[in-house]
Design an enzyme around this catalytic site. Structure first.
Site, PDB file in Angstrom:
ATOM      1  N   ARG A 229       7.082 -31.758 -30.071  1.00 34.67           N
ATOM      2  CA  ARG A 229       7.832 -32.633 -30.977  1.00 34.67           C
ATOM      3  C   ARG A 229       7.849 -34.066 -30.619  1.00 34.67           C
ATOM      4  NH1 ARG A 229       8.065 -28.532 -33.182  1.00 34.67           N
ATOM      5  NH2 ARG A 229       9.918 -27.387 -33.775  1.00 34.67           N
ATOM      6  N   HIS A 277       1.796 -32.454 -38.297  1.00 38.49           N
ATOM      7  CA  HIS A 277       2.406 -31.607 -37.724  1.00 38.49           C
ATOM      8  C   HIS A 277       1.611 -29.887 -38.202  1.00 38.49           C
ATOM      9  CE1 HIS A 277       6.566 -30.117 -36.382  1.00 38.49           C
ATOM     10  NE2 HIS A 277       5.947 -29.127 -36.303  1.00 38.49           N
TER      11      HIS A 277
HETATM   12  P1  NDP Z   1       8.636 -21.232 -24.979  1.00 33.58           P
HETATM   13  O1  NDP Z   1      10.353 -21.158 -24.923  1.00 33.58           O
HETATM   14  O2  NDP Z   1       7.917 -19.692 -24.996  1.00 33.58           O
HETATM   15  O3  NDP Z   1       8.330 -21.894 -23.779  1.00 33.58           O
HETATM   16  C1  NDP Z   1       8.896 -23.169 -23.275  1.00 33.58           C
HETATM   17  C2  NDP Z   1       8.248 -23.717 -21.819  1.00 33.58           C
HETATM   18  O4  NDP Z   1       8.767 -25.010 -21.642  1.00 33.58           O
HETATM   19  C3  NDP Z   1       8.710 -22.600 -20.778  1.00 33.58           C
HETATM   20  O5  NDP Z   1       7.608 -22.447 -20.006  1.00 33.58           O
HETATM   21  C4  NDP Z   1      10.029 -23.363 -20.107  1.00 33.58           C
HETATM   22  O6  NDP Z   1      10.164 -23.094 -18.663  1.00 33.58           O
HETATM   23  C5  NDP Z   1       9.371 -24.801 -20.196  1.00 33.58           C
HETATM   24  N1  NDP Z   1      10.498 -25.840 -20.181  1.00 33.58           N
HETATM   25  C6  NDP Z   1      11.768 -26.025 -20.951  1.00 33.58           C
HETATM   26  N2  NDP Z   1      12.349 -26.979 -20.544  1.00 33.58           N
HETATM   27  C7  NDP Z   1      11.626 -27.439 -19.250  1.00 33.58           C
HETATM   28  C8  NDP Z   1      11.965 -28.388 -18.647  1.00 33.58           C
HETATM   29  N3  NDP Z   1      12.853 -29.303 -18.812  1.00 33.58           N
HETATM   30  N4  NDP Z   1      11.177 -28.881 -17.814  1.00 33.58           N
HETATM   31  C9  NDP Z   1       9.998 -28.144 -17.524  1.00 33.58           C
HETATM   32  N5  NDP Z   1       9.517 -27.275 -18.080  1.00 33.58           N
HETATM   33  C10 NDP Z   1      10.301 -26.829 -19.181  1.00 33.58           C
HETATM   34  O7  NDP Z   1       8.332 -21.949 -26.244  1.00 33.58           O
HETATM   35  P2  NDP Z   1       6.893 -21.767 -27.006  1.00 33.58           P
HETATM   36  O8  NDP Z   1       5.668 -21.893 -26.080  1.00 33.58           O
HETATM   37  O9  NDP Z   1       6.902 -20.686 -28.112  1.00 33.58           O
HETATM   38  O10 NDP Z   1       6.958 -23.432 -27.867  1.00 33.58           O
HETATM   39  C11 NDP Z   1       6.745 -24.452 -27.427  1.00 33.58           C
HETATM   40  C12 NDP Z   1       7.364 -25.544 -28.335  1.00 33.58           C
HETATM   41  O11 NDP Z   1       5.979 -25.913 -29.207  1.00 33.58           O
HETATM   42  C13 NDP Z   1       8.333 -25.099 -29.370  1.00 33.58           C
HETATM   43  O12 NDP Z   1       9.594 -25.518 -29.038  1.00 33.58           O
HETATM   44  C14 NDP Z   1       8.103 -26.199 -30.371  1.00 33.58           C
HETATM   45  O13 NDP Z   1       8.643 -27.481 -30.128  1.00 33.58           O
HETATM   46  C15 NDP Z   1       6.454 -26.355 -30.272  1.00 33.58           C
HETATM   47  N6  NDP Z   1       5.752 -26.006 -31.366  1.00 33.58           N
HETATM   48  C16 NDP Z   1       5.223 -26.928 -32.243  1.00 33.58           C
HETATM   49  C17 NDP Z   1       4.186 -26.348 -33.230  1.00 33.58           C
HETATM   50  C18 NDP Z   1       3.680 -27.457 -34.136  1.00 33.58           C
HETATM   51  O14 NDP Z   1       3.019 -27.024 -35.143  1.00 33.58           O
HETATM   52  N7  NDP Z   1       3.242 -28.780 -33.441  1.00 33.58           N
HETATM   53  C19 NDP Z   1       4.390 -25.144 -33.632  1.00 33.58           C
HETATM   54  C20 NDP Z   1       4.998 -24.532 -32.854  1.00 33.58           C
HETATM   55  C21 NDP Z   1       5.690 -24.610 -31.707  1.00 33.58           C
HETATM   56  P3  NDP Z   1      10.456 -21.510 -18.203  1.00 33.58           P
HETATM   57  O15 NDP Z   1       9.275 -20.567 -18.584  1.00 33.58           O
HETATM   58  O16 NDP Z   1      10.818 -21.737 -16.685  1.00 33.58           O
HETATM   59  O17 NDP Z   1      11.745 -21.452 -19.135  1.00 33.58           O
HETATM   60  C1  OXD Z   2       7.484 -24.673 -34.786  1.00 31.16           C
HETATM   61  C2  OXD Z   2       6.840 -25.651 -35.622  1.00 31.16           C
HETATM   62  O1  OXD Z   2       8.469 -24.987 -34.106  1.00 31.16           O
HETATM   63  O2  OXD Z   2       6.087 -25.272 -36.519  1.00 31.16           O
HETATM   64  O3  OXD Z   2       7.348 -23.334 -35.120  1.00 31.16           O
HETATM   65  O4  OXD Z   2       6.901 -26.556 -35.165  1.00 31.16           O
END
Ligand code: NDP
Ligand code: OXD
Length: 314
Positions: A229, A277
């Site tokens: 993001r 994006h």
């Molecule tokens: P998940 O919820 O599966 O994974 C999130 C990870 O971040 C977990 O490992 C979590 O730790 C870690 N995390 C959360 N908060 C913290 C913190 N404060 N400090 C350290 N680690 C932290 O999410 P996804 O992998 O499915 O997606 C990740 C992000 O990708 C989405 O939230 C979205 O914003 C972005 N995205 C962007 C897209 C694009 O087109 N640009 C498309 C799809 C997604 P833990 O495992 O310990 O809970």
């Molecule tokens: C998502 C994205 O969060 O597309 O899936 O950004």
């Protein structure tokens, strides 16, 4: 307890910037008997919501929801709203996004590592110029966030034999990835990374996490790939660190303001690669299949994965 016993679940579709017709058609065929409609203010009450960045008015009206399905992985836009209490929020898990993210990030890291920008510029000037091979071990790649997408990306990078590190909130074990977690290991993680890939969810804890202090802690000549993001990054801090020479550049797919405004300084910084994006797109068929499967499981009273922890915000 089954969350809904009717054979005809009512589904309201409320997704910004999304052509509704193919979604309605897909949902009707994947959820037999469902009544699916696009939400309009003052419209009938639904049992389930399929949403992307809906307005607050949607939740103010929909008082009988049994579950909310987000058609993306990130739920930050939902977390800013007043949601109905006790209603599960279900996000997308992979649904075809992980492979897209892996290919996008690997090409960004490889482009930087192999200096393909320099090669392309020589080519345009009809110059046959060889670059000195770089040593992979001098380019450790850190993946911030080891969730569904982060783990897939980290593993894909490890197949190219980069040293790969990962950082998450809770401890993890990922083959081929040196895992760090928690505040006490944060600075150590950063200091070992030459390339940083951000795949964190946007929460109150992670907003602005890519700032002057954290980016300065990376190895000199560092490179950032932000695919999570825009609000994770303090944009001016990145520009300053590129100008000072500490950062070699960045690939950015997400921005504080989207679309990126025409006057934004990023457009004029040649060491940045910008994409709109698009690193991992929501794939309609895969998404509908995942939502339909989870909805059927909820109706039968079964547990499903991908439920957002509303306290943690992801
Ligand atoms: P998940 O919820 O599966 O994974 C999130 C990870 O971040 C977990 O490992 C979590 O730790 C870690 N995390 C959360 N908060 C913290 C913190 N404060 N400090 C350290 N680690 C932290 O999410 P996804 O992998 O499915 O997606 C990740 C992000 O990708 C989405 O939230 C979205 O914003 C972005 N995205 C962007 C897209 C694009 O087109 N640009 C498309 C799809 C997604 P833990 O495992 O310990 O809970
Ligand atoms: C998502 C994205 O969060 O597309 O899936 O950004």
């Amino acid at each position: 307890m089954p969350v809904h016993e009717s054979a005809q679940p009512r589904i309201a579709f409320c997704c910004a910037n999304t052509q509704p017709e193919p979604w309605l058609k897909g949902l009707r065929s994947a959820v037999p008997g469902a009544q699916v409609s696009v939400w309009e203010p003052g419209q009938a009450i639904a049992d389930y919501a399929v949403v992307w960045a809906p307005p607050q008015a949607f939740f103010d009206e929909q008082t009988q929801l049994k579950a909310i399905f987000n058609i993306g992985a990130g739920v930050d836009a939902l977390m800013r709203l007043r949601l109905p209490q006790g209603v599960p929020v279900v996000r997308l898990e992979d649904a075809g996004m992980a492979v897209q993210m892996a290919e996008y990030v690997c090409q960004s890291v490889i482009r930087f590592f192999r200096e393909l920008d320099v090669v392309e510029s020589s080519m345009r000037q009809a110059k046959w110029e060889l670059r000195k091979p770089r040593r992979r071990k001098e380019f450790p790649v850190g993946v911030l966030g080891l969730g569904v997408l982060g783990q897939r990306v980290a593993q894909a990078l490890s197949h190219f034999e980069f040293p790969v590190l990962g950082f998450s909130r809770s401890p993890k074990q990922v083959p081929g990835v040196q895992c760090f977690h928690g505040e006490s290991q944060w600075m150590d993680f950063l200091a070992r990374c030459r390339v940083l890939v951000n795949l964190l969810p946007l929460t109150t804890d992670t907003q602005g996490i890519l700032n002057r202090q954290t980016l300065s802690s990376l190895m000199p000549g560092a490179y950032l790939v932000n695919v999570a993001r825009g609000a994770h990054l303090v944009e001016q801090d990145l520009l300053d660190l590129i100008h000072s020479g500490h950062m070699a550049g960045a690939t950015l797919d997400v921005f504080c303001e989207e679309p990126l405004p025409p006057q934004h300084p990023f457009w004029h910084e040649p060491r940045l690669i910008l994409t709109p994006h698009t690193s991992a797109r929501t794939l309609r068929e895969d998404t509908i299949e995942q939502i339909a499967g989870k909805l059927a499981a909820l109706i039968k009273g079964e547990k499903i994965s991908g439920q957002v922890d509303l306290g943690a915000g992801y």
